[in-house]
Design a protein around this motif. Structure first.
Motif, PDB file in Angstrom:
ATOM      1  N   GLU A  44       0.862  -1.181  -0.017  1.00  0.00           N
ATOM      2  CA  GLU A  44       0.151  -0.064  -0.095  1.00  0.00           C
ATOM      3  C   GLU A  44       0.920   1.298   0.044  1.00  0.00           C
ATOM      4  O   GLU A  44       2.160   1.264   0.544  1.00  0.00           O
ATOM      5  CB  GLU A  44      -0.929  -0.064   1.204  1.00  0.00           C
ATOM      6  CG  GLU A  44      -2.059  -1.209   1.128  1.00  0.00           C
ATOM      7  CD  GLU A  44      -2.841  -1.062   2.523  1.00  0.00           C
ATOM      8  OE1 GLU A  44      -3.815  -1.677   2.531  1.00  0.00           O
ATOM      9  OE2 GLU A  44      -2.825  -0.028   3.202  1.00  0.00           O
ATOM     10  N   ARG A  45       0.164   2.281  -0.451  1.00  0.00           N
ATOM     11  CA  ARG A  45       0.948   3.551  -0.396  1.00  0.00           C
ATOM     12  C   ARG A  45       1.169   4.113   0.977  1.00  0.00           C
ATOM     13  O   ARG A  45       0.286   3.839   1.859  1.00  0.00           O
ATOM     14  CB  ARG A  45      -0.031   4.687  -1.071  1.00  0.00           C
ATOM     15  CG  ARG A  45       0.830   5.940  -1.419  1.00  0.00           C
ATOM     16  CD  ARG A  45       0.004   6.909  -2.330  1.00  0.00           C
ATOM     17  NE  ARG A  45      -1.117   7.110  -1.737  1.00  0.00           N
ATOM     18  CZ  ARG A  45      -2.249   7.366  -2.620  1.00  0.00           C
ATOM     19  NH1 ARG A  45      -2.196   7.526  -3.892  1.00  0.00           N
ATOM     20  NH2 ARG A  45      -3.405   7.857  -1.855  1.00  0.00           N
ATOM     21  N   GLU A  46       2.457   4.742   1.462  1.00  0.00           N
ATOM     22  CA  GLU A  46       2.761   4.979   2.618  1.00  0.00           C
ATOM     23  C   GLU A  46       3.053   6.564   2.606  1.00  0.00           C
ATOM     24  O   GLU A  46       4.050   7.106   1.903  1.00  0.00           O
ATOM     25  CB  GLU A  46       3.899   4.027   3.035  1.00  0.00           C
ATOM     26  CG  GLU A  46       4.551   4.576   4.445  1.00  0.00           C
ATOM     27  CD  GLU A  46       5.666   3.947   4.820  1.00  0.00           C
ATOM     28  OE1 GLU A  46       6.142   4.025   5.948  1.00  0.00           O
ATOM     29  OE2 GLU A  46       6.578   3.403   3.766  1.00  0.00           O
ATOM     30  N   GLY A  47       2.557   7.288   3.524  1.00  0.00           N
ATOM     31  CA  GLY A  47       2.852   8.689   3.586  1.00  0.00           C
ATOM     32  C   GLY A  47       4.290   8.695   4.377  1.00  0.00           C
ATOM     33  O   GLY A  47       4.423   7.985   5.380  1.00  0.00           O
ATOM     34  N   VAL A  48       5.195   9.505   3.645  1.00  0.00           N
ATOM     35  CA  VAL A  48       6.617   9.601   4.308  1.00  0.00           C
ATOM     36  C   VAL A  48       6.701  10.992   4.988  1.00  0.00           C
ATOM     37  O   VAL A  48       7.260  10.612   6.443  1.00  0.00           O
ATOM     38  CB  VAL A  48       7.757   9.497   3.242  1.00  0.00           C
ATOM     39  CG1 VAL A  48       9.042   9.803   3.627  1.00  0.00           C
ATOM     40  CG2 VAL A  48       7.447   8.508   2.294  1.00  0.00           C
ATOM     41  N   ALA A  49       6.555  11.970   4.453  1.00  0.00           N
ATOM     42  CA  ALA A  49       6.764  13.235   5.049  1.00  0.00           C
ATOM     43  C   ALA A  49       5.819  14.521   4.656  1.00  0.00           C
ATOM     44  O   ALA A  49       5.565  14.178   3.352  1.00  0.00           O
ATOM     45  CB  ALA A  49       8.240  13.771   5.193  1.00  0.00           C
ATOM     46  N   THR A  50       5.625  15.447   5.435  1.00  0.00           N
ATOM     47  CA  THR A  50       4.815  16.508   5.214  1.00  0.00           C
ATOM     48  C   THR A  50       5.227  17.875   5.435  1.00  0.00           C
ATOM     49  O   THR A  50       6.089  17.670   6.609  1.00  0.00           O
ATOM     50  CB  THR A  50       3.304  16.278   5.545  1.00  0.00           C
ATOM     51  OG1 THR A  50       3.229  16.300   7.063  1.00  0.00           O
ATOM     52  CG2 THR A  50       2.537  15.295   4.769  1.00  0.00           C
ATOM     53  N   ILE A  51       4.812  18.800   4.788  1.00  0.00           N
ATOM     54  CA  ILE A  51       5.531  20.096   5.254  1.00  0.00           C
ATOM     55  C   ILE A  51       4.483  21.176   5.023  1.00  0.00           C
ATOM     56  O   ILE A  51       3.802  21.171   3.970  1.00  0.00           O
ATOM     57  CB  ILE A  51       6.787  20.640   4.511  1.00  0.00           C
ATOM     58  CG1 ILE A  51       7.416  22.081   5.165  1.00  0.00           C
ATOM     59  CG2 ILE A  51       6.698  20.670   2.852  1.00  0.00           C
ATOM     60  CD1 ILE A  51       8.888  22.195   4.469  1.00  0.00           C
ATOM     61  N   TYR A  52       4.179  22.093   5.973  1.00  0.00           N
ATOM     62  CA  TYR A  52       3.111  22.960   5.956  1.00  0.00           C
ATOM     63  C   TYR A  52       3.583  24.246   5.245  1.00  0.00           C
ATOM     64  O   TYR A  52       4.728  24.936   5.888  1.00  0.00           O
ATOM     65  CB  TYR A  52       2.289  23.288   7.233  1.00  0.00           C
ATOM     66  CG  TYR A  52       1.118  23.927   7.174  1.00  0.00           C
ATOM     67  CD1 TYR A  52       1.094  25.151   8.025  1.00  0.00           C
ATOM     68  CD2 TYR A  52      -0.100  23.478   6.465  1.00  0.00           C
ATOM     69  CE1 TYR A  52      -0.148  25.787   8.062  1.00  0.00           C
ATOM     70  CE2 TYR A  52      -1.201  24.342   6.352  1.00  0.00           C
ATOM     71  CZ  TYR A  52      -1.344  25.581   7.222  1.00  0.00           C
ATOM     72  OH  TYR A  52      -2.500  26.004   7.392  1.00  0.00           O
ATOM     73  N   ALA A  53       3.138  24.854   4.318  1.00  0.00           N
ATOM     74  CA  ALA A  53       3.796  25.773   3.366  1.00  0.00           C
ATOM     75  C   ALA A  53       3.800  27.203   4.350  1.00  0.00           C
ATOM     76  O   ALA A  53       4.927  27.860   4.196  1.00  0.00           O
ATOM     77  CB  ALA A  53       2.943  26.213   2.282  1.00  0.00           C
ATOM     78  N   LEU A  54       2.754  27.460   5.178  1.00  0.00           N
ATOM     79  CA  LEU A  54       2.863  28.611   5.928  1.00  0.00           C
ATOM     80  C   LEU A  54       3.759  28.965   6.780  1.00  0.00           C
ATOM     81  O   LEU A  54       4.367  29.975   6.939  1.00  0.00           O
ATOM     82  CB  LEU A  54       1.314  28.664   6.461  1.00  0.00           C
ATOM     83  CG  LEU A  54       0.114  28.921   5.223  1.00  0.00           C
ATOM     84  CD1 LEU A  54      -1.276  29.230   6.172  1.00  0.00           C
ATOM     85  CD2 LEU A  54       0.572  29.782   4.390  1.00  0.00           C
ATOM     86  N   ASP A  55       4.103  27.767   7.470  1.00  0.00           N
ATOM     87  CA  ASP A  55       5.074  27.952   8.944  1.00  0.00           C
ATOM     88  C   ASP A  55       6.231  26.960   8.708  1.00  0.00           C
ATOM     89  O   ASP A  55       7.001  26.701   9.541  1.00  0.00           O
ATOM     90  CB  ASP A  55       4.422  27.713  10.135  1.00  0.00           C
ATOM     91  CG  ASP A  55       3.809  26.452  10.222  1.00  0.00           C
ATOM     92  OD1 ASP A  55       3.069  26.573  11.331  1.00  0.00           O
ATOM     93  OD2 ASP A  55       3.981  25.449   9.690  1.00  0.00           O
ATOM     94  N   SER A  56       6.390  26.043   7.620  1.00  0.00           N
ATOM     95  CA  SER A  56       7.387  24.993   7.452  1.00  0.00           C
ATOM     96  C   SER A  56       7.208  24.004   8.357  1.00  0.00           C
ATOM     97  O   SER A  56       8.269  23.267   8.561  1.00  0.00           O
ATOM     98  CB  SER A  56       8.632  25.720   7.252  1.00  0.00           C
ATOM     99  OG  SER A  56       8.658  26.620   6.263  1.00  0.00           O
ATOM    100  N   GLY A  57       6.168  23.797   9.288  1.00  0.00           N
ATOM    101  CA  GLY A  57       6.005  22.665  10.001  1.00  0.00           C
ATOM    102  C   GLY A  57       6.003  21.386   9.542  1.00  0.00           C
ATOM    103  O   GLY A  57       5.750  21.343   8.194  1.00  0.00           O
ATOM    104  N   THR A  58       6.817  20.364   9.907  1.00  0.00           N
ATOM    105  CA  THR A  58       7.143  19.260   9.130  1.00  0.00           C
ATOM    106  C   THR A  58       6.338  18.057  10.028  1.00  0.00           C
ATOM    107  O   THR A  58       6.453  18.023  11.426  1.00  0.00           O
ATOM    108  CB  THR A  58       8.449  18.930   8.985  1.00  0.00           C
ATOM    109  OG1 THR A  58       9.242  18.881  10.095  1.00  0.00           O
ATOM    110  CG2 THR A  58       9.119  20.047   8.079  1.00  0.00           C
ATOM    111  N   ASN A  59       6.101  16.839   9.449  1.00  0.00           N
ATOM    112  CA  ASN A  59       5.857  15.690  10.057  1.00  0.00           C
ATOM    113  C   ASN A  59       6.389  14.637   9.224  1.00  0.00           C
ATOM    114  O   ASN A  59       6.382  14.561   7.889  1.00  0.00           O
ATOM    115  CB  ASN A  59       4.320  15.544  10.094  1.00  0.00           C
ATOM    116  CG  ASN A  59       3.669  16.471  11.239  1.00  0.00           C
ATOM    117  OD1 ASN A  59       3.744  16.142  12.301  1.00  0.00           O
ATOM    118  ND2 ASN A  59       3.033  17.529  10.708  1.00  0.00           N
ATOM    119  N   TYR A  60       6.672  13.429   9.923  1.00  0.00           N
ATOM    120  CA  TYR A  60       7.394  12.231   9.396  1.00  0.00           C
ATOM    121  C   TYR A  60       6.710  10.887   9.899  1.00  0.00           C
ATOM    122  O   TYR A  60       6.169  10.656  11.044  1.00  0.00           O
ATOM    123  CB  TYR A  60       8.811  12.399   9.870  1.00  0.00           C
ATOM    124  CG  TYR A  60       9.650  13.305   9.136  1.00  0.00           C
ATOM    125  CD1 TYR A  60       9.840  14.398   9.993  1.00  0.00           C
ATOM    126  CD2 TYR A  60      10.104  13.459   8.180  1.00  0.00           C
ATOM    127  CE1 TYR A  60      10.497  15.439   9.558  1.00  0.00           C
ATOM    128  CE2 TYR A  60      10.941  14.256   7.726  1.00  0.00           C
ATOM    129  CZ  TYR A  60      10.983  15.688   8.438  1.00  0.00           C
ATOM    130  OH  TYR A  60      11.732  16.661   7.991  1.00  0.00           O
TER     131      TYR A  60
END
Length: 125
Positions: A44-60
């Motif tokens: 299955e597809r897996e989420g790896v990382a995200t970044i919020y454009a407004l404040d560059s907040g990241t999640n992994y």
């Protein structure tokens, strides 16, 4: 609408590094969160990382914490995924995706994204 074009995929040896790039067009106002996802054959597809454009907040995802880093360059409209200490289990097609969320707290790899790129292949042996 949002257009995403990935590049940088390659074949590398275990322990090596790669940097993936995602060229983003027309992000604002259609999306404010950009993520990297991957899908290996038969999985299955897996989420790896995200970044919020407004404040560059990241999640992994737990599987890449401490090894992968997502970043953005707003002046160049680029989002990057720096991948270090690569393992054979990281072999997959990697996709860049974007979505609009009402708050950065929802900009997570586990959530659904609307806009997708075509992908770039990463092979670790």
């Amino acid at each position: 609408h949002v257009q995403l074009v990935e590049s940088g995929g390659d074949s590398v040896q275990a322990g090596g590094s790669l940097r993936l790039s995602c060229a983003v067009s027309d992000l604002d106002p259609f999306a404010n969160c950009v993520g990297w996802f991957r899908q290996a054959p038969g999985k299955e597809r897996e989420g790896v990382a995200t970044i919020y454009a407004l404040d560059s907040g990241t999640n992994y995802a737990d599987s890449v914490k401490g090894r992968f880093t997502i970043s953005q360059d707003k002046t160049e409209n680029m989002v990057y995924l720096q991948m270090n200490s690569l393992e054979p289990e990281d072999t997959a097609m990697y996709y860049c995706a974007a979505h609009f969320f009402g708050s950065g707290i929802y900009c997570l790899p586990s959530n659904w994204f609307r806009y997708w790129g075509q992908g770039t292949q990463v092979t670790v042996s």
